[in-house]
Design an enzyme around this catalytic site. Sequence first.
Site, PDB file in Angstrom:
ATOM      1  N   ARG A 265      33.891  -5.035  44.149  1.00  0.00           N
ATOM      2  CA  ARG A 265      32.448  -5.028  43.279  1.00  0.00           C
ATOM      3  C   ARG A 265      32.588  -5.424  41.934  1.00  0.00           C
ATOM      4  O   ARG A 265      31.802  -5.392  41.174  1.00  0.00           O
ATOM      5  CB  ARG A 265      31.929  -3.685  43.667  1.00  0.00           C
ATOM      6  CG  ARG A 265      31.420  -3.408  44.875  1.00  0.00           C
ATOM      7  CD  ARG A 265      30.959  -1.999  45.012  1.00  0.00           C
ATOM      8  NE  ARG A 265      30.469  -1.522  46.257  1.00  0.00           N
ATOM      9  CZ  ARG A 265      29.764  -0.453  46.582  1.00  0.00           C
ATOM     10  NH1 ARG A 265      29.437   0.127  45.667  1.00  0.00           N
ATOM     11  NH2 ARG A 265      29.428  -0.190  47.848  1.00  0.00           N
TER      12      ARG A 265
ATOM     13  N   LYS B 244      34.203   0.749  59.757  1.00  0.00           N
ATOM     14  CA  LYS B 244      33.616   1.523  58.853  1.00  0.00           C
ATOM     15  C   LYS B 244      32.123   1.952  59.181  1.00  0.00           C
ATOM     16  O   LYS B 244      31.588   0.986  59.563  1.00  0.00           O
ATOM     17  CB  LYS B 244      33.741   1.021  57.295  1.00  0.00           C
ATOM     18  CG  LYS B 244      32.809   1.537  56.136  1.00  0.00           C
ATOM     19  CD  LYS B 244      32.856   0.819  54.908  1.00  0.00           C
ATOM     20  CE  LYS B 244      34.176   1.066  54.076  1.00  0.00           C
ATOM     21  NZ  LYS B 244      33.913   0.809  52.869  1.00  0.00           N
TER      22      LYS B 244
ATOM     23  N   THR C 152      35.016  -3.837  50.081  1.00  0.00           N
ATOM     24  CA  THR C 152      33.874  -4.703  50.194  1.00  0.00           C
ATOM     25  C   THR C 152      34.019  -6.223  50.214  1.00  0.00           C
ATOM     26  O   THR C 152      33.785  -7.163  49.480  1.00  0.00           O
ATOM     27  CB  THR C 152      33.014  -4.508  48.775  1.00  0.00           C
ATOM     28  OG1 THR C 152      33.227  -2.907  48.446  1.00  0.00           O
ATOM     29  CG2 THR C 152      31.680  -4.749  48.798  1.00  0.00           C
TER      30      THR C 152
ATOM     31  N   GLU D 159      41.228   2.535  48.159  1.00  0.00           N
ATOM     32  CA  GLU D 159      40.492   1.202  48.734  1.00  0.00           C
ATOM     33  C   GLU D 159      39.919   0.818  47.332  1.00  0.00           C
ATOM     34  O   GLU D 159      38.995   1.193  46.616  1.00  0.00           O
ATOM     35  CB  GLU D 159      39.166   1.625  49.440  1.00  0.00           C
ATOM     36  CG  GLU D 159      38.461   0.439  49.854  1.00  0.00           C
ATOM     37  CD  GLU D 159      37.122   0.853  50.745  1.00  0.00           C
ATOM     38  OE1 GLU D 159      36.139   0.128  50.719  1.00  0.00           O
ATOM     39  OE2 GLU D 159      37.276   1.815  51.362  1.00  0.00           O
TER      40      GLU D 159
END
Length: 214
Positions: free
Chosen positions: A45, A129, A69, A41
Site C-alpha cells: 500500500r 485470506k 496487498t 506482512e
Amino acid sequence: MSGIFERVAALGVVPVIAIEDVAHAVPLADALLEGGLGIAEITFRTKAAAEVIAQLSAERPELLTGAGTLLSPEQVTAAAQAGATFGLAPGFDPAVVSAAAAAGLPFAPGVMTPSDISLATAQGCRLMKFFPAVPAGGPSMLKNISAPFAHLGLKFVPTGGVTLATVADWLALPEIAAVGGTWIARTEDMRNGDWKGIATRARAAVDRVKEIRG
C-alpha cells in the site's frame, strides 16, 4: 500448506503493516522480534514496500517477511525479487495466483464467498485470506462458508477488524491458521517511533496465542 505457511500457522498472528519510510524497517523488525513475534506482512500500500522487504530480508533474515496487498503480477515479481517469503492479497485474481506460482512464492489469495473459495481451490490454493473478516460476518460467516470445503483441509487467515480481544474467537475454529492484525504496528506508531509500544503489543499477541492454544 507449504513449509512457510506452516511456520505462519505456528506463530498464530501476522502483523499487517503499511510502512512508509525505509528507515523504519529495521527498528520495526527489532521491535517485533523483541516481542517474540518473528513475522511481518509488509503491504504494497506504500511505495516503500519492496525496498522495506529487501532490507528486512538482508538485515533481519530471522524475521519471516511476507508481502501483502499484491494486486498485480508485477507486484508479485517485485515482492519475490525483494526476498519476500510469502505473499497475500485481499482478493482472488487468477493472474496474480499464477504469477506467484511461477515465482515460487507461497501465496494466499483473499476470499469472502464460497465462489471465491471454489475458484482459489481450483487453482491449487490451500491457504486463503478471509477479508474483510469482521465486516464480512466474522467467525460464524467463515465457519459456514468454509464448511462445504472441510474435507479439503483448507486453512484461512482472517484479516480486517480482528483485535487482540477477538483473537480467541477466531483461533477457536480449526480452519484458522493464523489471524492478521493491524493493531500491532500501526503507521502512526512508526511515525512516532513507538517501538516499545509495538514490542509490547507483539508480546501480548504471542502470549494470547499461547494462552488460547495451551
